[in-house]
Design a protein around this motif. Sequence first.
Motif, PDB file in Angstrom:
ATOM      1  N   PRO A 330       0.808  -1.223   0.000  1.00 50.34           N
ATOM      2  CA  PRO A 330       0.000   0.000   0.000  1.00 50.34           C
ATOM      3  C   PRO A 330       0.843   1.276   0.000  1.00 50.34           C
ATOM      4  N   LEU A 331       1.930   1.286   0.783  1.00 51.86           N
ATOM      5  CA  LEU A 331       2.775   2.482   0.814  1.00 51.86           C
ATOM      6  C   LEU A 331       3.510   2.665  -0.505  1.00 51.86           C
ATOM      7  N   LEU A 332       3.913   1.561  -1.118  1.00 55.48           N
ATOM      8  CA  LEU A 332       4.559   1.648  -2.424  1.00 55.48           C
ATOM      9  C   LEU A 332       3.581   2.189  -3.463  1.00 55.48           C
ATOM     10  N   SER A 333       2.338   1.720  -3.413  1.00 57.91           N
ATOM     11  CA  SER A 333       1.318   2.224  -4.335  1.00 57.91           C
ATOM     12  C   SER A 333       1.110   3.721  -4.161  1.00 57.91           C
ATOM     13  N   SER A 334       1.323   4.208  -2.940  1.00 59.70           N
ATOM     14  CA  SER A 334       1.113   5.632  -2.659  1.00 59.70           C
ATOM     15  C   SER A 334       2.141   6.515  -3.343  1.00 59.70           C
ATOM     16  N   PHE A 335       3.252   5.944  -3.806  1.00 60.38           N
ATOM     17  CA  PHE A 335       4.205   6.738  -4.579  1.00 60.38           C
ATOM     18  C   PHE A 335       3.603   7.136  -5.927  1.00 60.38           C
ATOM     19  N   ALA A 336       2.682   6.325  -6.429  1.00 64.91           N
ATOM     20  CA  ALA A 336       1.962   6.709  -7.648  1.00 64.91           C
ATOM     21  C   ALA A 336       0.809   7.625  -7.280  1.00 64.91           C
ATOM     22  N   CYS A 337      -0.021   7.178  -6.326  1.00 63.09           N
ATOM     23  CA  CYS A 337      -1.160   7.967  -5.856  1.00 63.09           C
ATOM     24  C   CYS A 337      -1.598   7.367  -4.531  1.00 63.09           C
ATOM     25  N   ALA A 338      -1.907   8.218  -3.561  1.00 68.49           N
ATOM     26  CA  ALA A 338      -2.283   7.726  -2.244  1.00 68.49           C
ATOM     27  C   ALA A 338      -3.656   7.067  -2.245  1.00 68.49           C
ATOM     28  N   ILE A 339      -4.495   7.372  -3.227  1.00 66.71           N
ATOM     29  CA  ILE A 339      -5.856   6.822  -3.248  1.00 66.71           C
ATOM     30  C   ILE A 339      -5.836   5.296  -3.388  1.00 66.71           C
ATOM     31  N   PRO A 340      -5.203   4.715  -4.429  1.00 66.04           N
ATOM     32  CA  PRO A 340      -5.124   3.245  -4.478  1.00 66.04           C
ATOM     33  C   PRO A 340      -4.302   2.669  -3.341  1.00 66.04           C
ATOM     34  N   GLY A 341      -3.323   3.448  -2.839  1.00 64.13           N
ATOM     35  CA  GLY A 341      -2.526   2.969  -1.714  1.00 64.13           C
ATOM     36  C   GLY A 341      -3.375   2.772  -0.468  1.00 64.13           C
ATOM     37  N   ILE A 342      -4.239   3.746  -0.170  1.00 58.61           N
ATOM     38  CA  ILE A 342      -5.117   3.639   0.997  1.00 58.61           C
ATOM     39  C   ILE A 342      -6.119   2.509   0.798  1.00 58.61           C
ATOM     40  N   MET A 343      -6.643   2.367  -0.412  1.00 57.45           N
ATOM     41  CA  MET A 343      -7.599   1.291  -0.686  1.00 57.45           C
ATOM     42  C   MET A 343      -6.936  -0.085  -0.556  1.00 57.45           C
ATOM     43  N   ALA A 344      -5.641  -0.154  -0.882  1.00 56.73           N
ATOM     44  CA  ALA A 344      -4.916  -1.433  -0.813  1.00 56.73           C
ATOM     45  C   ALA A 344      -4.691  -1.892   0.623  1.00 56.73           C
ATOM     46  N   LEU A 359      -2.930   6.391   7.733  1.00 56.26           N
ATOM     47  CA  LEU A 359      -2.569   7.718   8.227  1.00 56.26           C
ATOM     48  C   LEU A 359      -1.217   8.206   7.716  1.00 56.26           C
ATOM     49  N   VAL A 360      -0.297   7.280   7.392  1.00 65.54           N
ATOM     50  CA  VAL A 360       1.027   7.706   6.911  1.00 65.54           C
ATOM     51  C   VAL A 360       1.155   7.646   5.393  1.00 65.54           C
ATOM     52  N   ALA A 361       0.177   7.043   4.705  1.00 66.69           N
ATOM     53  CA  ALA A 361       0.256   6.928   3.243  1.00 66.69           C
ATOM     54  C   ALA A 361       0.447   8.277   2.542  1.00 66.69           C
ATOM     55  N   PRO A 362      -0.220   9.375   3.006  1.00 66.89           N
ATOM     56  CA  PRO A 362      -0.016  10.661   2.328  1.00 66.89           C
ATOM     57  C   PRO A 362       1.410  11.199   2.400  1.00 66.89           C
ATOM     58  N   LEU A 363       2.239  10.660   3.288  1.00 62.76           N
ATOM     59  CA  LEU A 363       3.629  11.114   3.373  1.00 62.76           C
ATOM     60  C   LEU A 363       4.501  10.513   2.280  1.00 62.76           C
ATOM     61  N   MET A 364       4.025   9.462   1.626  1.00 66.71           N
ATOM     62  CA  MET A 364       4.742   8.937   0.480  1.00 66.71           C
ATOM     63  C   MET A 364       4.618   9.952  -0.674  1.00 66.71           C
ATOM     64  N   THR A 365       5.704  10.244  -1.336  1.00 65.19           N
ATOM     65  CA  THR A 365       5.706  11.295  -2.362  1.00 65.19           C
ATOM     66  C   THR A 365       5.023  10.802  -3.619  1.00 65.19           C
ATOM     67  N   CYS A 366       3.750  11.188  -3.798  1.00 69.45           N
ATOM     68  CA  CYS A 366       2.982  10.754  -4.966  1.00 69.45           C
ATOM     69  C   CYS A 366       3.493  11.455  -6.226  1.00 69.45           C
ATOM     70  N   SER A 367       3.121  10.899  -7.372  1.00 72.41           N
ATOM     71  CA  SER A 367       3.600  11.442  -8.646  1.00 72.41           C
ATOM     72  C   SER A 367       3.104  12.869  -8.886  1.00 72.41           C
ATOM     73  N   ALA A 368       2.003  13.273  -8.228  1.00 74.12           N
ATOM     74  CA  ALA A 368       1.480  14.629  -8.397  1.00 74.12           C
ATOM     75  C   ALA A 368       2.423  15.669  -7.804  1.00 74.12           C
ATOM     76  N   ARG A 369       3.269  15.262  -6.865  1.00 76.04           N
ATOM     77  CA  ARG A 369       4.212  16.211  -6.269  1.00 76.04           C
ATOM     78  C   ARG A 369       5.436  16.415  -7.161  1.00 76.04           C
ATOM     79  N   LEU A 370       5.681  15.479  -8.065  1.00 75.94           N
ATOM     80  CA  LEU A 370       6.888  15.561  -8.895  1.00 75.94           C
ATOM     81  C   LEU A 370       6.963  16.858  -9.702  1.00 75.94           C
ATOM     82  N   PRO A 371       5.873  17.319 -10.356  1.00 79.90           N
ATOM     83  CA  PRO A 371       5.971  18.603 -11.061  1.00 79.90           C
ATOM     84  C   PRO A 371       6.327  19.767 -10.138  1.00 79.90           C
ATOM     85  N   VAL A 372       5.806  19.750  -8.903  1.00 75.07           N
ATOM     86  CA  VAL A 372       6.128  20.819  -7.958  1.00 75.07           C
ATOM     87  C   VAL A 372       7.617  20.778  -7.622  1.00 75.07           C
ATOM     88  N   TYR A 373       8.102  19.579  -7.280  1.00 76.55           N
ATOM     89  CA  TYR A 373       9.521  19.440  -6.967  1.00 76.55           C
ATOM     90  C   TYR A 373      10.387  19.847  -8.162  1.00 76.55           C
TER      91      TYR A 373
END
Length: 615
Positions: A330-344, A359-373
């Motif tokens: 689930p945490l690995l999935s959250s690197f793509a998006c936290a939504i499937p990660g939480i569901m997993a 509760l900690v899944a949102p701390l995984m850096t999802c792909s949506a943050r990559l453009p910001v970074y």
Amino acid sequence: MSRKRTAALVGNPNAGKSALFNALTGARQKIANYPGVTVERKAGRLTLPSGEPVELIDLPGSYSFDAASPDEEVTRKVIHGEFDGEALPDVIVLVIDAANLEQHLVFAQEVLELGRPTVVALNMVDLAERDGLVLDPAALSEALGVPVVTTVAVRRKGLTDLAAAIAEAETHADEEAHTRWHITLPERRLAAKHIARGAILSKSARHTVENGADRILLNPWIGPVILFGLLFIIFQAVFAWATPFADALEGGVGVISSAVIDTMPSSFVRDFLTEGVLAGVGSVVVFLPQIVILFFFILIMEATGYMARAAFLMDRLMAGVGLSGKSFIPLLSSFACAIPGIMATRSIPDAKDRLTTILVAPLMTCSARLPVYAVIIAAVIPSTTIGPGIGLQGLVLFALYLAGIVGAMVVALVLRHSVAKGAASGFIMEMPRYQLPRFKDLAIGLWQRAWVFLRRAGTIIFMVTIALWLMLSFPKAEPGESQMDASVAGMIASGLHPVLEPIGFNREMSLALVPAMAAREVAVSALATTYAVDASDEDVAAEGVTDRIAASWSLPTALAFLAWFVFAPQCISTIAVARRETNGWKWPAFMVGYLFVLAYVFAGLTFWIATALGL
């Protein structure tokens, strides 16, 4: 009238029990639930060579009688005769995967310790032979002290011999089994290794090479170094490889924007296209190459079988903070998006373990943050190398991802010792075979992820960006007045700025945080749109958001913005999914609260320390 005899199929998950059950019983099955639980009970009729009918029960897969899930608890109770209304099975059919002999023999010893009439079904021998393993069933039977029958359930091979062995099994009860197999878990693992070696007649060169690779990649000291080295290379590549493509896309957006300005008279429609659509949405689309490259490596790791090994390596780290390896996927999935990660997290049996993972899944850096970074790093971090093949920008990106992982582990440790107190549960998984990735599968996977990104750019990001552009454009500024100061959006920014100014944020940054709650990438389009609308002339408006940030932000301010996005809550959709998975607003509210506090504190610390160091 005598009671119908029963036989129970037991074994590890993925041993092929269900396929064997279907082959032995055909359509003569009954499916229900065990009393008081939601675990499915599958029973069918097996006809022995003598014509005698036997009730065959397909028990849930289990790794141990020391139950760690409702499924394993049902298996333990049925086999031990502790389930009300369920007869003690007369015969145990122990199903073992021939290709994973050593692992499956650990649980097999627990079953044999019972001393009950048992038959071993050495299943999927065809797959073992495909992997280059040649097994000796007679040697295995001698080592275990029970009959061993080779089967290939999906091809209906060995079923007659297995039925005959079941018919005679009650004559093979081992009265000394408890003494022989009553050993500790480490001793069982060692015994499983020796028994497996004795039953393997030969193995292919490929099997030997794969075992050698696992000895290196799964080594508790070398393995993590290789894993983090690989991650470091990935983040270097995200910048180094993507730069030419991103520059080309940015140039293309610039050409289109210039063409619109040159061909259309000054109007609401032209401003809508240049300041809203092209400056806003276009500033996000240019980061498609980074997204594609990141997922290219992730797909390679999945296709080769390395991702499962990474999960195994991370289990030790996660156990140290009170999580099990079951939380890794689930945490690995959250690197793509936290939504499937939480569901997993539904696959995690322990309620406190599952809650902590959510509760900690949102701390995984999802792909949506990559453009910001990417846009902030490109603007304020020099494109220099600090060693052979080591770029400073890629190093900073790696550090941001690492900060998210470390933050998640620290928060998990705190939660597991406070609001979600509990011990880490065990984690057992089977290693898939090493394989070469197929080009077609990679291409399809990359296209799907690129399409998801572009679809977000064309829907959520587009709508939020246009809404922001309208708020920035009205009411119109008086002569000599800044458009941002006069606009509705400017008023919102002015209200937020006093709260965020102490941690180094300017008004544009404060405003960008609001639409970013819809989607993380919108922070980039929000900044681009804000600078385009507030530009003093068309040449300044045509500048990319990276150039504007480089010209107007200090390094401490930029670093504080990056730190904010490491910890800040993810999009509204993620919060909604967390609410659904926790059946209420209590835990999502707690999650949003602690993430905002962490984001504010660490952004402030970053700004203050960087300023004190004179950066």
